[in-house]
Structure formats: structure tokens, C-alpha cells
Motif scaffolding. Structure first.
Motif, short mmCIF file in Angstrom:
data_model
loop_
_atom_site.label_atom_id
_atom_site.label_comp_id
_atom_site.label_asym_id
_atom_site.label_seq_id
_atom_site.Cartn_x
_atom_site.Cartn_y
_atom_site.Cartn_z
N ALA B 33 0.81 -1.23 0.00
CA ALA B 33 0.00 0.00 0.00
C ALA B 33 0.83 1.27 0.00
O ALA B 33 0.35 2.34 0.40
CB ALA B 33 -0.99 0.01 1.16
N VAL B 34 2.07 1.16 -0.44
CA VAL B 34 2.95 2.33 -0.47
C VAL B 34 3.48 2.53 -1.89
O VAL B 34 3.67 1.57 -2.64
CB VAL B 34 4.13 2.12 0.51
CG1 VAL B 34 5.22 3.15 0.29
CG2 VAL B 34 3.62 2.19 1.94
N GLY B 35 3.71 3.78 -2.25
CA GLY B 35 4.31 4.07 -3.53
C GLY B 35 5.04 5.40 -3.49
O GLY B 35 4.98 6.14 -2.48
N VAL B 36 5.74 5.70 -4.56
CA VAL B 36 6.41 6.99 -4.73
C VAL B 36 6.09 7.52 -6.11
O VAL B 36 6.11 6.77 -7.09
CB VAL B 36 7.93 6.87 -4.54
CG1 VAL B 36 8.62 8.17 -4.92
CG2 VAL B 36 8.26 6.50 -3.09
N GLY B 37 5.78 8.78 -6.17
CA GLY B 37 5.46 9.39 -7.45
C GLY B 37 6.31 10.61 -7.73
O GLY B 37 7.00 11.14 -6.85
N TRP B 38 6.25 11.06 -8.98
CA TRP B 38 6.94 12.27 -9.43
C TRP B 38 5.91 13.24 -10.00
O TRP B 38 4.99 12.83 -10.73
CB TRP B 38 7.98 11.95 -10.49
CG TRP B 38 9.20 11.28 -9.95
CD1 TRP B 38 9.44 9.93 -9.86
CD2 TRP B 38 10.37 11.92 -9.41
NE1 TRP B 38 10.68 9.70 -9.31
CE2 TRP B 38 11.26 10.91 -9.02
CE3 TRP B 38 10.75 13.25 -9.22
CZ2 TRP B 38 12.51 11.19 -8.46
CZ3 TRP B 38 11.98 13.53 -8.66
CH2 TRP B 38 12.86 12.51 -8.28
N ILE B 39 6.12 14.49 -9.67
CA ILE B 39 5.26 15.59 -10.10
C ILE B 39 6.18 16.74 -10.49
O ILE B 39 7.23 16.94 -9.87
CB ILE B 39 4.33 16.06 -8.95
CG1 ILE B 39 3.54 14.89 -8.37
CG2 ILE B 39 3.42 17.18 -9.42
CD1 ILE B 39 4.14 14.31 -7.11
N ARG B 40 5.83 17.51 -11.50
CA ARG B 40 6.64 18.67 -11.84
C ARG B 40 5.79 19.91 -11.93
O ARG B 40 4.56 19.85 -12.03
CB ARG B 40 7.39 18.45 -13.16
CG ARG B 40 6.52 18.47 -14.41
CD ARG B 40 7.38 18.31 -15.65
NE ARG B 40 6.57 18.31 -16.88
CZ ARG B 40 7.08 18.20 -18.10
NH1 ARG B 40 8.40 18.06 -18.27
NH2 ARG B 40 6.29 18.21 -19.14
N GLN B 41 6.47 21.06 -11.90
CA GLN B 41 5.78 22.34 -11.93
C GLN B 41 6.65 23.35 -12.65
O GLN B 41 7.64 23.85 -12.08
CB GLN B 41 5.47 22.81 -10.52
CG GLN B 41 4.65 24.08 -10.44
CD GLN B 41 4.22 24.40 -9.04
OE1 GLN B 41 4.97 24.19 -8.08
NE2 GLN B 41 3.01 24.91 -8.88
N PRO B 42 6.33 23.69 -13.90
CA PRO B 42 7.07 24.75 -14.58
C PRO B 42 6.91 26.06 -13.83
O PRO B 42 5.90 26.27 -13.13
CB PRO B 42 6.40 24.82 -15.95
CG PRO B 42 5.74 23.49 -16.13
CD PRO B 42 5.30 23.09 -14.75
N PRO B 43 7.87 26.96 -13.94
CA PRO B 43 7.79 28.23 -13.21
C PRO B 43 6.49 28.96 -13.47
O PRO B 43 6.12 29.20 -14.62
CB PRO B 43 8.99 29.01 -13.75
CG PRO B 43 9.95 27.96 -14.21
CD PRO B 43 9.11 26.84 -14.72
N GLY B 44 5.76 29.27 -12.41
CA GLY B 44 4.52 30.02 -12.52
C GLY B 44 3.34 29.23 -13.06
O GLY B 44 2.28 29.82 -13.32
N LYS B 45 3.51 27.92 -13.21
CA LYS B 45 2.43 27.12 -13.79
C LYS B 45 1.95 26.05 -12.81
O LYS B 45 2.41 25.98 -11.67
CB LYS B 45 2.90 26.50 -15.10
CG LYS B 45 3.20 27.53 -16.18
CD LYS B 45 3.44 26.89 -17.52
CE LYS B 45 3.66 27.94 -18.60
NZ LYS B 45 3.88 27.35 -19.95
N ALA B 46 1.03 25.22 -13.30
CA ALA B 46 0.36 24.25 -12.44
C ALA B 46 1.21 22.98 -12.23
O ALA B 46 2.15 22.71 -12.97
CB ALA B 46 -0.99 23.87 -13.03
N ALA B 93 11.41 22.95 -15.06
CA ALA B 93 10.41 22.87 -14.00
C ALA B 93 11.07 22.50 -12.68
O ALA B 93 12.22 22.04 -12.65
CB ALA B 93 9.35 21.82 -14.34
N THR B 94 10.31 22.66 -11.61
CA THR B 94 10.67 22.06 -10.33
C THR B 94 10.07 20.67 -10.32
O THR B 94 8.87 20.50 -10.57
CB THR B 94 10.14 22.89 -9.16
OG1 THR B 94 10.79 24.17 -9.16
CG2 THR B 94 10.43 22.19 -7.84
#
Lengths: 108, 121
Positions: B33-46, B93-94
Motif C-alpha cells: 500500500a505504499v508508492g512513490v510518485g513524481w510531479i513537476r511544476q514549470p515556473p509560474g504554472k500548475a 520545471a521544479t
């Protein structure tokens, strides 16, 4: 591809109730989650599984969901609640995850 | 206490491959029941969801980026690695990694601080 739609901005005065909506076709079948992101910081979970509040999140934050729309409500918004808020959910395949476009909340 | 930290290059050239590492503590990817994900965020964006890997090695990718992404885990090192091929300036992105808890559903409950990746020649 699946999309969650949020208003770009919401503005309230301190002490007022702020409501941020998130619409998506698969929301009747999937939970919505809400994240708060203050400037320069990582997101923080404020609502999970439509209505539940993680420990440490103030009671003024609440969530609801009906049909294709989920709503984050901040009752008695404070200046420190100014942030971007993102909804998060799953598409109809239950395979892919998606964030909404984000809503900038101004409390002024 | 669950913590995650992203590491990798801060600058990559167009067409290069980006490799990011998420090093975590306070949980194990050998636990169900555990996982790791990746998400990014361009500067000033969603925020944009990229990929997820679960304890059972099940993997999920964003449909729009699937051809460019690979996510792997090293349960002994407590690390998850994301590779993204053919980098472009629009990928600036971050990049965040996050712990995923799967109860009735799966969601991100703990996030790393993020790492800014700039794509430029």
C-alpha cells in the motif's frame, strides 16, 4: 486526456468563506484531493477522499463532492490561507492521475 | 517521520536525458500500500503528475509523457529514479517526488522539497 477544471482565482476578505471548485467527468466515481501550495513551498495535503482532513489541518478547511464537482471550502478564511490550491483525482480508467489547473486564493 | 529528497542535475541540454533520484526515509517500498510518485511544476504554472511506482513494482505514467519516462525503484537503497529522455526547454520545471499512501485510494501525503531543473543549451 482527462482534465480537472478549476477557476483561476478566488478572492475573499478575511473572515469570509472561500469556495474553490473542481469539475471533472470522473469525479462521481473517484475521490478528490486538495493541496495547498504557498509561494516557494512544496504542496501540502489539506483534504483527502473528498471530505477528510489530515491531522494538523485547521477545521476551517472542509471538502465536499457532488456529481462532477468537488468543492474546497475555507470557512472564515485567514490571511495565512493565501496560496494556490490544486485538486487532484483519477481518470475514468483509474490508471492515470491528474491535477487541476490550480486556483489562486487571495485573502485581502 | 517520512522524508523525501530529490537530487539530480540542475541544468541539462536539449535532447539530453534527465535522471532524477528520490531518496527517502521513514517508510519502505517493500511495504504494501505504499508508492512513490513524481510531479513537476514549470515556473509560474500548475502541478503536473508524471509517474508512480508502487510497492509491487506496478508502474503508472502520464499518457502525454509515457514514451519519454521510466520509473524504477531500489528498495534496498530507499530510492526511486525517474528518467526523462529527449529533454526540451519546455521541460524546465521544479520536479517533486512524493510518498503515496494507498488505502481505499492512492494519494500523495508527503512531498520532497523539489529540485529545479533548467533545460538550456
Amino acid at each position: 486526456s482527462y482534465e480537472l477544471t478549476q477557476p483561476p482565482s478566488v478572492s475573499v476578505s478575511p473572515g469570509q468563506t472561500a469556495r474553490i471548485t473542481c469539475s471533472g467527468d470522473a469525479l462521481p466515481k473517484n475521490y478528490a484531493y486538495w493541496y495547498q501550495q504557498k509561494s516557494g513551498q512544496a504542496p501540502v495535503l489539506v483534504i483527502y477522499e473528498d471530505t477528510k482532513r489530515p491531522s494538523g489541518i485547521p477545521e476551517r478547511f472542509s471538502g465536499s463532492s457532488s456529481g462532477t464537482m468537488a468543492t474546497l471550502t475555507i470557512s472564515g478564511a485567514q490571511v495565512e490561507d493565501e496560496a494556490d490550491y490544486y485538486c487532484y483525482s483519477t481518470d475514468s480508467s483509474v490508471y492515470h492521475r491528474v491535477f487541476g489547473g490550480g486556483t489562486q486564493l487571495t485573502v485581502l | 517521520q517520512i522524508t523525501l529528497k530529490e537530487s539530480g542535475p540542475t541544468l541539462v541540454k536539449p535532447t539530453q536525458t534527465l535522471t532524477l533520484t528520490c531518496t527517502f526515509s521513514g517508510f519502505s517500498l517493500r511495504t504494501s500500500a505504499v508508492g512513490v510518485g513524481w510531479i513537476r511544476q514549470p515556473p509560474g504554472k500548475a502541478l503536473e503528475w508524471l509517474a508512480l511506482i508502487y510497492w509491487n513494482d506496478d508502474k503508472r505514467y502520464s499518457p502525454s509523457l509515457k514514451s519519454r519516462l521510466t520509473i524504477t525503484k531500489d528498495t534496498f537503497k530507499n530510492q526511486v529514479v525517474l528518467t526523462m529522455t529527449n529533454m526540451d526547454p519546455v521541460d524546465t520545471a521544479t520536479y517533486y517526488c512524493a510518498h503515496t499512501y494507498c488505502g481505499g485510494d492512492c494519494y500523495f501525503d508527503y512531498w520532497g522539497q523539489g529540485t529545479l531543473v533548467t533545460v538550456s543549451s
